[in-house]
Design a protein around this motif. Structure first.
Motif: not given
Length: 476
Positions: A76-78, A80-88, A95-97, A346-348
């Protein structure tokens, strides 16, 4: 130290489980034979969750202890982190933590966020399609439109850990009831289709399609261009469509796809899943895989299937009561395009840009037919053991080009000792691990000499009077 903490400090999960059962700390502590203060320290990650306490919790709540694995949280973290790279979201960096804390404390919220983002993504795609309809730009519309159903279906398989229990067990049951034999070839499936469904199978060299089923004449026509192994797979696929239609409908309904086309894409994927499960029944296949130390070429001989089919099946062995190694599986072409990707680990995989060029799946094309081994580390510190090999397909005829792909299979380093491919490799040598990333667009590594693009959200520092060894230098 970080690996130890990730595995043992599970206070948020303990707290969430306690609250779901409407228990106070004192009540749960009493059931576990602990003091309330000790339980309070566990829930606040001031003490690790010991094996003894974990086993007590399993007996008190009658739960599967794998629920306490952080693997799902990592996935899930991977995502969401990918989604958060959207310029939006470029003005609101998380932060990751902080992101890990959010996911750990409220995985349901994390899934709702992903669902909302996927809806936003589809709306954006629909807008692009509408705009291109108005402008008449066919090239852009063909790129933006058709890809989304496949992405949505891949996400669904990913969230299911690439395992569908009801389909898997149905295939295994049919194999046993009919007394089928491992690697028995197409004869037993042709006979079964004739006996059970009155279907005649015809192998036709002039067929314009690889597989075509005529519902009126009850004829299943397979192209002679298919190899024997491919024909067997198509026969098993057809059995699924005939006998498991209602079960496929149930699974697809639960997926709640936002794109109607995703239903059809998913149905094909599920039928392929069933076909693999019928050719390689779960318990038998898992036992043989463990016995052969996951030697893919040995398993090919035992089950009479292709290298790619073995790799894909290995990535599905996640039955709760009898789990295999959680593998990731993918297939790429020489241009780096990923045409298949599944993961029980968990590989993304990359959503933005191509895959990391340092990954051995790309190197496989330089050494056709050879199994390559690699210990690779992702930016989050997780280390994987990866193997890769090329596979080829011919459609027949001089003017028909050969299709070449590279197949990748891998698992977390903790499982690697069970693989025959780890022989002779020092799995504890952290310095030997190759630093790879998901893709250049979202990779956080700033010291990579193979970087093709700067990561989203990073400003490039340019000095016309300097030239460094690294392709990009970033402002802090």
């Amino acid at each position: 130290m970080s690996q130890r903490k990730r595995k043992l400090f599970l206070g948020s999960k303990v707290r969430r489980l306690r609250e779901q059962h409407h228990l106070s700390q004192a009540e749960l502590a009493n059931r576990l034979g602990l003091s309330p203060s000790y339980l309070n320290q566990i829930e606040n990650d001031q003490r690790p969750l010991t094996v003894q306490v974990l086993l007590k919790m399993g007996s008190v709540f009658d739960i599967d202890l794998t629920d306490f694995s952080e693997e799902e949280d990592d996935r899930l973290v991977a995502e969401i982190k990918d989604c958060l790279e959207d310029p939006l979201f470029e003005n609101e960096k998380v932060l990751l933590p902080e992101l890990k804390e959010i996911v750990t404390r409220s995985p349901a919220f994390a899934r709702h966020f992903l669902s909302l983002y996927q809806s936003y993504h589809q709306t954006k795609q629909n807008y692009v399609g509408l705009a291109e309809d108005v402008t008449g730009d066919e090239a852009v519309r063909s790129i933006e439109g058709p890809q989304f159903p496949y992405e949505e279906t891949r996400d669904f398989f990913y969230y299911q850990n690439n395992y569908f229990d009801s389909l898997d067990r149905a295939a295994e049951e049919l194999f046993q009831q009919e007394g089928m034999t491992l690697g028995g070839g197409e004869g037993q499936f042709i006979d079964y289709l004739q006996r059970k469904h009155g279907i005649n199978v015809i192998v036709d060299a002039d067929s314009e399609r690889l597989r075509q089923f005529d519902t009126r004449s009850r004829k299943l026509i397979l192209s002679k261009l298919l190899s024997l192994r491919q024909r067997v797979f198509h026969l098993a696929h057809q059995i699924c469509l005939l006998e498991q239609a209602s079960r496929l409908d149930e699974i697809i309904a639960k997926a709640r796809f936002t794109n109607p086309e995703s239903d059809a894409v998913c149905r094909v994927g599920l039928a392929n899943y069933y076909a693999g499960a019928l050719l390689m029944p779960y318990e038998t296949f898992l036992h043989k895989a463990q016995q052969e130390r996951y030697d893919i070429e040995r398993l090919q001989i035992l089950f009479n299937v292709s290298f790619e089919q073995i790799c894909h099946r290995l990535s599905t062995l996640q039955r709760p009561t009898s789990k295999g190694i959680p593998f990731y599986f993918l297939r790429v072409d020489a241009a780096g395009n990923i045409s298949k990707r599944q993961s029980a680990s968990s590989f993304h995989f990359a959503r933005v840009g191509g895959a990391c060029p340092l990954w051995n799946v790309h190197e496989a094309f330089a050494q056709p037919g050879k199994i390559l081994r690699q210990v690779a580390q992702m930016p989050d510190g997780k280390t994987y053991f990866c193997i890769a090999r090329t596979v080829s397909r011919t459609e027949g005829g001089f003017l028909m080009p050969q299709k070449n792909f590279a197949v990748g299979l891998g698992c977390e380093i903790a499982h690697a000792s069970q693989l025959i491919y780890a022989a002779g490799i020092d799995l504890n040598d952290k310095e030997a691990a190759v630093p790879i990333g998901v893709s250049c667009r979202v990779c956080e590594r700033t010291n990579c000499s193979q970087r093709a693009f700067p990561p989203i959200g990073k400003r490039i520092h340019i000095n016309e009077n300097e030239r460094e060894f690294l392709p990009y230098r970033f402002e802090s």
